[in-house]
Design an enzyme around this catalytic site. Sequence first.
Site, PDB file in Angstrom:
ATOM      1  N   GLY A 103      -9.667  96.478 -46.188  1.00  0.00           N
ATOM      2  CA  GLY A 103      -9.489  96.062 -44.801  1.00  0.00           C
ATOM      3  C   GLY A 103     -10.633  95.200 -44.303  1.00  0.00           C
ATOM      4  CE  LYS A 124     -18.206  98.372 -46.578  1.00  0.00           C
ATOM      5  NZ  LYS A 124     -18.739  99.585 -47.183  1.00  0.00           N
ATOM      6  NE  ARG A 194     -18.115  96.532 -51.545  1.00  0.00           N
ATOM      7  CZ  ARG A 194     -17.562  97.647 -51.115  1.00  0.00           C
ATOM      8  NH1 ARG A 194     -18.306  98.706 -50.881  1.00  0.00           N
ATOM      9  NH2 ARG A 194     -16.263  97.730 -50.909  1.00  0.00           N
ATOM     10  CG  ASP A 271      -9.988 105.841 -49.446  1.00  0.00           C
ATOM     11  OD1 ASP A 271      -9.833 107.061 -49.456  1.00  0.00           O
ATOM     12  OD2 ASP A 271     -10.577 105.236 -48.543  1.00  0.00           O
TER      13      ASP A 271
HETATM   14  P1  AMP Z   1     -13.992 103.577 -45.385  1.00  0.00           P
HETATM   15  O1  AMP Z   1     -14.078 104.724 -44.446  1.00  0.00           O
HETATM   16  O2  AMP Z   1     -15.050 102.520 -45.139  1.00  0.00           O
HETATM   17  O3  AMP Z   1     -13.919 103.979 -46.815  1.00  0.00           O
HETATM   18  O4  AMP Z   1     -12.644 102.825 -45.023  1.00  0.00           O
HETATM   19  C1  AMP Z   1     -11.364 103.403 -45.111  1.00  0.00           C
HETATM   20  C2  AMP Z   1     -10.345 102.332 -44.907  1.00  0.00           C
HETATM   21  O5  AMP Z   1     -10.515 101.752 -43.613  1.00  0.00           O
HETATM   22  C3  AMP Z   1     -10.420 101.174 -45.889  1.00  0.00           C
HETATM   23  O6  AMP Z   1      -9.127 100.722 -46.125  1.00  0.00           O
HETATM   24  C4  AMP Z   1     -11.218 100.157 -45.143  1.00  0.00           C
HETATM   25  O7  AMP Z   1     -10.968  98.841 -45.581  1.00  0.00           O
HETATM   26  C5  AMP Z   1     -10.716 100.357 -43.726  1.00  0.00           C
HETATM   27  N1  AMP Z   1     -11.708  99.921 -42.724  1.00  0.00           N
HETATM   28  C6  AMP Z   1     -12.855 100.548 -42.369  1.00  0.00           C
HETATM   29  N2  AMP Z   1     -13.499  99.854 -41.411  1.00  0.00           N
HETATM   30  C7  AMP Z   1     -12.744  98.746 -41.152  1.00  0.00           C
HETATM   31  C8  AMP Z   1     -12.868  97.630 -40.276  1.00  0.00           C
HETATM   32  N3  AMP Z   1     -13.891  97.495 -39.448  1.00  0.00           N
HETATM   33  N4  AMP Z   1     -11.903  96.693 -40.307  1.00  0.00           N
HETATM   34  C9  AMP Z   1     -10.853  96.812 -41.131  1.00  0.00           C
HETATM   35  N5  AMP Z   1     -10.668  97.831 -41.974  1.00  0.00           N
HETATM   36  C10 AMP Z   1     -11.600  98.799 -41.996  1.00  0.00           C
HETATM   37 MG    MG Z   2     -13.837 103.075 -48.444  1.00  0.00          MG
END
Ligand code: AMP
Ligand code: MG
Length: 520
Positions: A103, A124, A194, A271
């Site tokens: 995302g 990122k 990264r 994930d």
């Molecule tokens: P994470 O908690 O960072 O592992 O993210 C879990 C999911 O939420 C993943 O699919 C990320 O890509 C998405 N995600 C987290 N933060 C954002 C953001 N600011 N914009 C878009 N997607 C996000």
């Molecule tokens: Mg993640």
Amino acid sequence: MPEPTIAADFITSLPGDPDTRNLPRQVTRACYSRVTPRGFPHARLIACSHGMSEELGLSPATLGMERFTQVFSGTRLLEGMSPYAACYGGHQFGHWAGQLGDGRAITLGEKRGNSGQQWELQLKGAGPTPYSRGADGLAVLRSSIREFLCSEAMHALGVPTTRALSLIASGEWVKRDMFYDGPPQDEPGAVMCRVAPSFLRFGNFEIHAARNETDVLQQLADYCIARHFPHLDCAAADRYSRWFEAVCQCTATLIVQWLRVGFVHGVMNTDNLSILGLTLDYGPYGWLEPYDPAWTPNTTDAANHRYAFGRQAQMGLWNLVQLANAIYPLVQAAKPLEQALEGYTRTFETEWLEMMKHKLGLHTIQRDDAALIEDLPPLMQRAELDLTLFFRHLATLPAAPLTALPTWLGEVSYAPTPLACNTDLLHWLQRYQQRLSQETTPPAARRTAMNAVNPLYVPRNYLVQMAIDAAYQNQFDPVLELHDTFKHPYTEQPGKQHLAAKRPDWARHKAGCSMLSCSS
Ligand code: AMP
Ligand code: MG
């Protein structure tokens, strides 16, 4: 002129999303979507990992500062780059969460390093993708600093991890509600580049299984085996179970290494688990200071402690069970998957014991070693000993039998009352001294061996938070100082005593130092 970065063979080998619109949506029967980073005209380079950029031949010196910043903020594409976001799903906190995906991550392409390793370069925080689910695709400086510092520190510590190439201030503001409890605040945005052989997660496989896309699942698994598990015979009938066995092994090894250095991942959702056994997705991670297996830095997990320090091995297994379920259609038999899962537990237990023996400087085999080792953690917990400092000091223990607790123990303890009457700890140390007398290594060599596995400098939560606070005042020297010091975590560095110090009392309950949210 460095060799151009090339399109990842991930997109040349696997089915992609034919829809090129950058809108949030469900993407089926595809492993990725092509997407262009949005670009930041006012981006500014803050830090670069010289080790990583040398390996890639892509340092600001060779590429030119301006061009480097443009490329690694996603503002300018190099010839041959073909950016994309990957599709994945995941089990979050024990529940299937459906499609997640990159995302806010965009892969630019791949490049072969000097070592011969093929590296995926991923931004990122470079803007939204079809997987952004209504969020902004951006990252704040605070979480980008945390990932940049910690991933390079982990590499220097010898823990398998994704790497960091660069940290760039986007020059724009991002709105975030850090603890989900008030009006969102403007925070400086950042883009991190990264680097890893692959960012594939358990969730990349789970999403196709959940959608009954067995043919896509098989293509992805075959790609992963051929590309990342070259020691496996990719034509063998049992290749999927052999591959799963290898994933179980490298996950067990990874978690043993986390426990060695006191790392708590914080969000071990499927994930966020790398198929290559790398530490992946640095979010609300933390470093154990007072020894406490129930500790988690993640406020989202404060009630359940699902991903606490001492539960990580168990959670690794839980995640592997989800992966086993996902690839079952390829294996079509439960037995080999069950055997691989049993292998995970065996490998974890054997490697954990071996790792603890090394931390204690024990290299011969004695009958009561396991008991000696297993008796230590509860004592460390009761005395609230700093994990890092305890093992560094233990290396200095004299040979003459102790009659009282050494004074340094008080200095590495967070306990509010003096340790003097902790006779259990004294008895354990006396047992340990007794055991050391059976070692054949001379004390000086043992000390060197212990210091090579027990780090002195780790990204303590409060140190990283102080560097973040400075960065929010436009002072980046503390970030650079930490980055430099963590390159040699096992070697005492003159003038860096303040970076090896026990957590100060003010940091005990401060946001960022003892608790972190997923908001980043
Ligand atoms: P994470 O908690 O960072 O592992 O993210 C879990 C999911 O939420 C993943 O699919 C990320 O890509 C998405 N995600 C987290 N933060 C954002 C953001 N600011 N914009 C878009 N997607 C996000
Ligand atoms: Mg993640």
